[in-house]
Design an enzyme around this catalytic site. Structure first.
Site, PDB file in Angstrom:
ATOM      1  N   LYS A  62      -2.084  -0.021   7.787  1.00 21.60           N
ATOM      2  CA  LYS A  62      -3.530  -0.247   7.837  1.00 21.60           C
ATOM      3  C   LYS A  62      -3.920  -1.326   8.845  1.00 21.60           C
ATOM      4  O   LYS A  62      -4.874  -1.166   9.590  1.00 21.60           O
ATOM      5  CB  LYS A  62      -4.054  -0.619   6.448  1.00 21.60           C
ATOM      6  CG  LYS A  62      -5.555  -0.855   6.420  1.00 21.60           C
ATOM      7  CD  LYS A  62      -6.066  -1.182   5.046  1.00 21.60           C
ATOM      8  CE  LYS A  62      -7.568  -1.430   5.087  1.00 21.60           C
ATOM      9  NZ  LYS A  62      -8.099  -1.753   3.773  1.00 21.60           N
ATOM     10  N   ARG A  72      -0.666  -1.305  -6.259  1.00 18.31           N
ATOM     11  CA  ARG A  72      -0.905  -2.579  -5.573  1.00 18.31           C
ATOM     12  C   ARG A  72      -1.769  -3.500  -6.431  1.00 18.31           C
ATOM     13  O   ARG A  72      -1.500  -4.692  -6.561  1.00 18.31           O
ATOM     14  CB  ARG A  72      -1.582  -2.272  -4.230  1.00 18.31           C
ATOM     15  CG  ARG A  72      -1.861  -3.462  -3.349  1.00 18.31           C
ATOM     16  CD  ARG A  72      -2.285  -2.929  -1.965  1.00 18.31           C
ATOM     17  NE  ARG A  72      -2.979  -3.898  -1.149  1.00 18.31           N
ATOM     18  CZ  ARG A  72      -2.395  -4.751  -0.317  1.00 18.31           C
ATOM     19  NH1 ARG A  72      -1.084  -4.777  -0.226  1.00 18.31           N
ATOM     20  NH2 ARG A  72      -3.108  -5.579   0.411  1.00 18.31           N
ATOM     21  N   HIS A  85      -5.623 -10.945   2.494  1.00 19.67           N
ATOM     22  CA  HIS A  85      -7.083 -10.974   2.333  1.00 19.67           C
ATOM     23  C   HIS A  85      -7.636 -12.237   2.985  1.00 19.67           C
ATOM     24  O   HIS A  85      -6.962 -13.260   3.035  1.00 19.67           O
ATOM     25  CB  HIS A  85      -7.467 -10.955   0.850  1.00 19.67           C
ATOM     26  CG  HIS A  85      -7.256  -9.631   0.195  1.00 19.67           C
ATOM     27  ND1 HIS A  85      -7.197  -9.477  -1.174  1.00 19.67           N
ATOM     28  CD2 HIS A  85      -7.101  -8.381   0.697  1.00 19.67           C
ATOM     29  CE1 HIS A  85      -7.008  -8.209  -1.475  1.00 19.67           C
ATOM     30  NE2 HIS A  85      -6.947  -7.520  -0.354  1.00 19.67           N
ATOM     31  N   TYR A 125     -10.687  -7.654  -5.974  1.00 16.55           N
ATOM     32  CA  TYR A 125      -9.752  -6.549  -5.743  1.00 16.55           C
ATOM     33  C   TYR A 125      -8.892  -6.259  -6.967  1.00 16.55           C
ATOM     34  O   TYR A 125      -8.676  -5.114  -7.325  1.00 16.55           O
ATOM     35  CB  TYR A 125      -8.875  -6.887  -4.533  1.00 16.55           C
ATOM     36  CG  TYR A 125      -7.884  -5.825  -4.165  1.00 16.55           C
ATOM     37  CD1 TYR A 125      -8.269  -4.710  -3.431  1.00 16.55           C
ATOM     38  CD2 TYR A 125      -6.556  -5.929  -4.546  1.00 16.55           C
ATOM     39  CE1 TYR A 125      -7.357  -3.737  -3.085  1.00 16.55           C
ATOM     40  CE2 TYR A 125      -5.642  -4.964  -4.206  1.00 16.55           C
ATOM     41  CZ  TYR A 125      -6.048  -3.859  -3.473  1.00 16.55           C
ATOM     42  OH  TYR A 125      -5.138  -2.889  -3.147  1.00 16.55           O
ATOM     43  N   ARG A 148       0.849  -1.190   0.000  1.00 12.27           N
ATOM     44  CA  ARG A 148       0.000   0.000   0.000  1.00 12.27           C
ATOM     45  C   ARG A 148       0.884   1.239   0.000  1.00 12.27           C
ATOM     46  O   ARG A 148       1.979   1.233   0.577  1.00 12.27           O
ATOM     47  CB  ARG A 148      -0.874   0.033   1.250  1.00 12.27           C
ATOM     48  CG  ARG A 148      -1.939  -1.022   1.284  1.00 12.27           C
ATOM     49  CD  ARG A 148      -2.749  -0.913   2.588  1.00 12.27           C
ATOM     50  NE  ARG A 148      -3.680  -2.026   2.703  1.00 12.27           N
ATOM     51  CZ  ARG A 148      -3.381  -3.181   3.285  1.00 12.27           C
ATOM     52  NH1 ARG A 148      -2.196  -3.377   3.835  1.00 12.27           N
ATOM     53  NH2 ARG A 148      -4.279  -4.147   3.332  1.00 12.27           N
ATOM     54  N   HIS A 162      -3.611   3.349  -5.291  1.00  9.12           N
ATOM     55  CA  HIS A 162      -3.907   1.922  -5.094  1.00  9.12           C
ATOM     56  C   HIS A 162      -3.713   1.113  -6.376  1.00  9.12           C
ATOM     57  O   HIS A 162      -3.639  -0.114  -6.339  1.00  9.12           O
ATOM     58  CB  HIS A 162      -5.332   1.765  -4.563  1.00  9.12           C
ATOM     59  CG  HIS A 162      -5.402   0.917  -3.344  1.00  9.12           C
ATOM     60  ND1 HIS A 162      -4.622   1.132  -2.224  1.00  9.12           N
ATOM     61  CD2 HIS A 162      -6.148  -0.173  -3.065  1.00  9.12           C
ATOM     62  CE1 HIS A 162      -4.897   0.212  -1.327  1.00  9.12           C
ATOM     63  NE2 HIS A 162      -5.812  -0.595  -1.807  1.00  9.12           N
TER      64      HIS A 162
END
Length: 180
Positions: free
Chosen positions: A64, A131, A154, A163, A40, A128
């Site tokens: 995060k 990533r 995840h 994603y 990230r 983003h």
């Protein structure tokens, strides 16, 4: 919230790399580092030279999640790191602002990436995207959703597929191929 996509087209990705490198070594390295680590932006920007120089693995605590992360730095990226950090001190930030002795902000990273991406005809690009681009191409090359799921931390493969845009690709393809 804007929805950003991975950069699927390798030609466009290379055009973007070239343009960013022309702007500055930092901007080119930001893209290359991001798409080769899948980290990230909040974990990339605070990195210092000492975090990556002469290292085989990047070891961080994800901002995060607060979870530790150990990520292998591939040989190509290690060579780029060595070249990019030549002449820099260990305490220097990798992505230093031109205006202050701190890393560029997330907003500035977005401006750099999005503004330049538009010049090569890419839209829906944000921080983003780095990533997601890593994830998309990792999956396309390996078809290994389990490993990618672990890399991204995840909880389920379906989250990872969605994603990186694979779920939407599959839905679009199914609809394209369907008619009554």
């Amino acid at each position: 919230m804007n929805f950003v996509e991975p950069i699927r087209d390798k030609e466009k990705l290379n055009e973007l790399k070239v343009l960013l490198k022309k702007q500055s070594a930092r901007n080119g390295f930001l893209l290359t580092f991001g798409i080769n680590t899948g980290l990230r932006i909040s974990d990339i920007l605070p990195l210092k030279v000492a975090d990556v120089r002469d290292k085989s693995h990047l070891v961080i605590t994800e901002k995060k999640t607060g979870k530790p992360k150990r990520f292998k730095i591939n040989q190509t990226l290690r060579e780029l790191i060595q070249s990019y950090t030549a002449g820099l001190d260990d305490e220097d930030f990798l992505f230093t602002s031109e205006k202050r002795p701190k890393p560029i902000t997330r907003v500035r990273a977005y401006q750099i990436l999005n503004g330049t991406a538009r010049k090569v005809g890419l839209s829906e690009i944000g921080t983003h995207t780095l990533r997601k681009t890593f994830g998309y191409h990792f999956y396309q090359r390996t078809r290994d959703i389990a490993t990618l799921q672990m890399i991204f931390n995840h909880s389920h493969p379906s989250i990872t597929l969605k994603y990186i845009g694979i779920t939407q690709d599959l839905i679009d393809q199914a609809v394209d191929d369907f008619s009554l």
